[in-house]
Design a protein around this motif. Structure first.
Motif, PDB file in Angstrom:
ATOM      1  N   GLU A   1       0.851  -1.195   0.000  1.00  9.50           N
ATOM      2  CA  GLU A   1       0.000   0.000   0.000  1.00  9.50           C
ATOM      3  C   GLU A   1       0.885   1.244   0.000  1.00  9.50           C
ATOM      4  O   GLU A   1       1.805   1.343   0.815  1.00  9.50           O
ATOM      5  CB  GLU A   1      -0.920   0.014   1.223  1.00  9.50           C
TER       6      GLU A   1
ATOM      7  N   PRO B   1      -3.265   5.610   1.327  1.00 10.26           N
ATOM      8  CA  PRO B   1      -2.542   4.454   0.767  1.00 10.26           C
ATOM      9  C   PRO B   1      -3.518   3.468   0.124  1.00 10.26           C
ATOM     10  O   PRO B   1      -4.576   3.149   0.667  1.00 10.26           O
ATOM     11  CB  PRO B   1      -1.849   3.840   1.979  1.00 10.26           C
ATOM     12  N   VAL B   2      -3.178   3.024  -1.090  1.00  8.53           N
ATOM     13  CA  VAL B   2      -4.001   2.059  -1.840  1.00  8.53           C
ATOM     14  C   VAL B   2      -3.120   0.873  -2.223  1.00  8.53           C
ATOM     15  O   VAL B   2      -1.887   0.904  -2.148  1.00  8.53           O
ATOM     16  CB  VAL B   2      -4.626   2.721  -3.080  1.00  8.53           C
ATOM     17  N   ARG B   3      -3.772  -0.183  -2.743  1.00 14.13           N
ATOM     18  CA  ARG B   3      -3.085  -1.435  -3.088  1.00 14.13           C
ATOM     19  C   ARG B   3      -2.295  -1.256  -4.374  1.00 14.13           C
ATOM     20  O   ARG B   3      -2.828  -0.736  -5.376  1.00 14.13           O
ATOM     21  CB  ARG B   3      -4.094  -2.559  -3.260  1.00 14.13           C
TER      22      ARG B   3
END
Length: 632
Positions: A603, A612-614
């Motif tokens: 993330e 935060p993202v994947r």
């Protein structure tokens, strides 16, 4: 009451059950029942339109039945609770009034309103409202425009009742449902349609379902939900990126404009400083020239004053000598008068001998009286002249006190002369009285006194000559006093000129100090502007670096990123393991590819989303490398 298991068994969800309860409670109020019905119809029409459009897979046109039904339902929702307005032709309900107000709330809606007004085939307000709804749907801003409209309750109160759909909470729910229509692409031809005479009738047959449709709709709902999530995510990313790019471009433009303005102002300030320095130099040169001229004039005037003082002293010495001579002559005359008196005393004793000589003496006495009268007139003129000179000398300046003192001394001497002349006149009067008393005795001595009278006539002639000389001396003294007065007036004029020049020099000094202060202020402003320019240059360089990073990220998202469909991926892109129930599919938010959980268990915050993202392992490594390079 039914349990949730029984409701699910009959195909009824919890939300639907709550809506039914609210519907049963609203049976008593017809307006609330109408709002509930319109809300349900709006939900059905919007849901059916989205499902059919996604299954249709192409751009929708104006002949598409679910789209026509959607516009009919929206028309009914907007007409609900609309106030009746009185006109010349009667009573009228118009949708175009509230929709036209959107142009004032959002300037972007002005294009739609202008194009609706320019359509030639529209004659009624209802037709304009229908055309406006179709154009807003094609623009994918229908939900945004209606959201702005329902937030202004003060404007809606002019068009709707208090219990209308657009005023109550149902309007906000319908506007929230309209956001899902942004996934639909529609291409509607508004010019060819007859929007003024269309009849808005809702076709309920489209919304009747059976068991097969329910089963298919469940599968479709899952697919549609996934597609909608993906599309909404991509659209939100693009919107955020576009808004950030536009904001940064606007900031860069503003900074460039402000930089150019500051550069121009700095150049103008520098030119002004150079001009002020040149003027300052010129003023200094002029000041030195004026000071030199003033010093030269002061030296010349000082020399002239010294020369005039020398001449005055010399002329004063000559006058003193003349006055001494006049005093000496007056003393001699006094002595002669005393001799005459002594002789008159002798004549008194010789009265008997003076009888024969009285006639001659009378003639001589008359002549002497005439001469005395002339002398008195001359003395009076001398007195008047002295008085005039005294008054003129009193009006002179304080700086010529020495001259005034000398003139007062001369006046005292003239007063002494006048006093002596008065004494002589008194003595003559006494002599006349004695003469009247001695006439009787003097007649006897006329013959003896004839010779003495001749001697007296000679003495009188000498005295007349002396008086003429005194008159000439007085005239010379008058002329000399006039020349002195003229010289005094010239000196006053010179002193006035010098004082005016001194005032001009003081004014030039004040202007010079003021220009120095302005020069110092301009230098301070110039230094502050240079510091501000340096700070702006640093900020511009930082903003340019940020814009380049954002442009690279936008290019990566727009050109390189492709959101891969779930059906197209059967294996992980990195480990190439097949997906199953235990190994689920996950999208990388940076590249859009599909990975397993092990290969995308990272993330990071991206430019499109601060949270935060994947991301996959490869994108994670690339992003970390980019961040480290930017930090260095």
């Amino acid at each position: 009451m039914y349990s949730p298991q029984s409701l699910h068994r009959w195909g009824i969800t919890h939300s639907e059950s709550m809506e039914r309860l609210a519907y049963s409670q609203a049976l008593r109020d017809p307006m609330s029942m109408e709002r509930a019905n319109l809300l349900n119809m709006a939900k059905l029409s919007i849901k059916g339109l989205i499902e059919s459009a996604l299954s249709f897979g192409r751009t929708l046109d104006s002949d598409y039945p679910p789209l026509q039904q959607f516009f009919v339902v929206m028309e009914h929702c907007l007409k609900h609770g609309l106030k009746v307005k009185k006109s010349f032709l009667g009573y009228n309900k118009s949708l175009w009034g509230p929709l036209e107000m959107v142009e004032k709330l959002c300037p972007e809606a002005g294009e739609i309103a202008a194009s609706v007004r320019d359509l030639p085939g529209l004659k009624t307000p209802l037709g304009r409202a229908r055309a406006w709804l179709r154009l807003a749907l094609m623009q994918k801003r229908l939900a945004d425009y209606l959201r702005l409209l329902i937030t202004r309750k003060d404007l809606l109160s002019d068009f709707y009742d208090n219990s209308a759909v657009m005023v109550e909470e149902e309007g906000a729910v319908i506007v929230g449902l309209l956001v899902g229509l942004n996934v639909i692409d529609a291409n509607l031809c508004v010019k060819g349609e007859d929007l003024d005479t269309q009849v808005g009738v809702i076709d309920f047959s489209m919304y009747l379902k059976n068991d097969i449709d329910d089963y298919r709709s469940g599968e479709r709902n899952g697919q549609i939900a996934a597609i909608l999530d993906q599309k909404n995510y991509v659209e939100e990313l693009n919107r955020q990126l576009n808004s950030s790019v536009h904001g940064l471009q606007g900031r860069v433009d503003n900074l460039e404009k402000s930089n150019s303005k500051l550069i121009e102002e700095l150049a103008i300030a520098k030119n002004n400083i150079i001009k002020l320095q040149e003027e300052n130099h010129q003023l200094r040169n002029d000041n030195t020239i004026v000071l030199m001229k003033a010093q030269q004039q002061l030296e010349v005037t000082q020399v002239d004053v010294d020369v005039e003082l020398d001449t005055y002293k010399q002329s004063r010495q000559g006058l003193d000598e003349m006055y001494n001579e006049a005093r000496r002559q007056l003393r001699e005359e006094c002595q002669l008068r005393q001799d005459v008196e002594n002789e008159l005393v002798v004549q008194v004793s010789m009265k008997q001998e003076m009888d024969l000589a009285m006639k001659l003496l009378e003639k001589d006495i008359h002549e002497k009286q005439d001469t005395l009268i002339g002398l008195r007139h001359q003395l009076d003129e001398v007195k008047a002249i002295n008085v005039e000179m005294y008054t003129k000398m009193q009006t002179s300046d304080d700086g010529m006190k020495q001259k005034n003192d000398m003139i007062t001394r001369l006046e005292e001497k003239t007063n002494q002369i006048t006093a002596t002349m008065k004494q002589l006149e008194q003595r003559l009067q006494e002599a006349e009285q004695d003469r009247w008393t001695a006439e009787d005795g003097a007649r006897k001595f006329k013959h003896d006194f004839a010779n003495k009278a001749d001697s007296l006539q000679k003495q009188i002639a000498q005295r007349e000559k002396q008086m003429l000389q005194l008159e000439t001396d007085l005239k010379i003294e008058k002329e000399w006093r006039q020349t002195l007065q003229n010289d005094l007036e010239r000196e006053r004029d010179i002193v006035a000129q010098l004082s005016a020049e001194a005032q001009q020099i003081n004014g030039l000094k004040k202007e010079f100090h003021r220009l120095q202060d302005e020069n110092s202020q301009l230098k301070g402003i110039c230094e502050e502007q240079e510091q501000a320019l340096e700070e702006l240059g640093c900020k511009l360089s930082e903003s340019k670096l940020k814009i380049e990073d954002i442009k690279e990220a936008n290019k990566a998202l727009q050109g390189g990123q492709v959101w891969l469909n779930d059906k197209d991926a059967t294996h992980c892109k990195l480990c190439e393991k097949e997906f199953s129930i235990s190994r689920r599919k996950h999208h990388c938010r940076n590249c859009g590819e599909i990975f397993c959980n092990a290969c995308s268990d990272n993330e990071l915050p991206l430019p499109a989303s601060p949270k935060p993202v994947r991301v996959c392992d490869t994108c994670h490594a690339l992003l970390l490398q980019r961040c480290s390079s930017n930090a260095t």
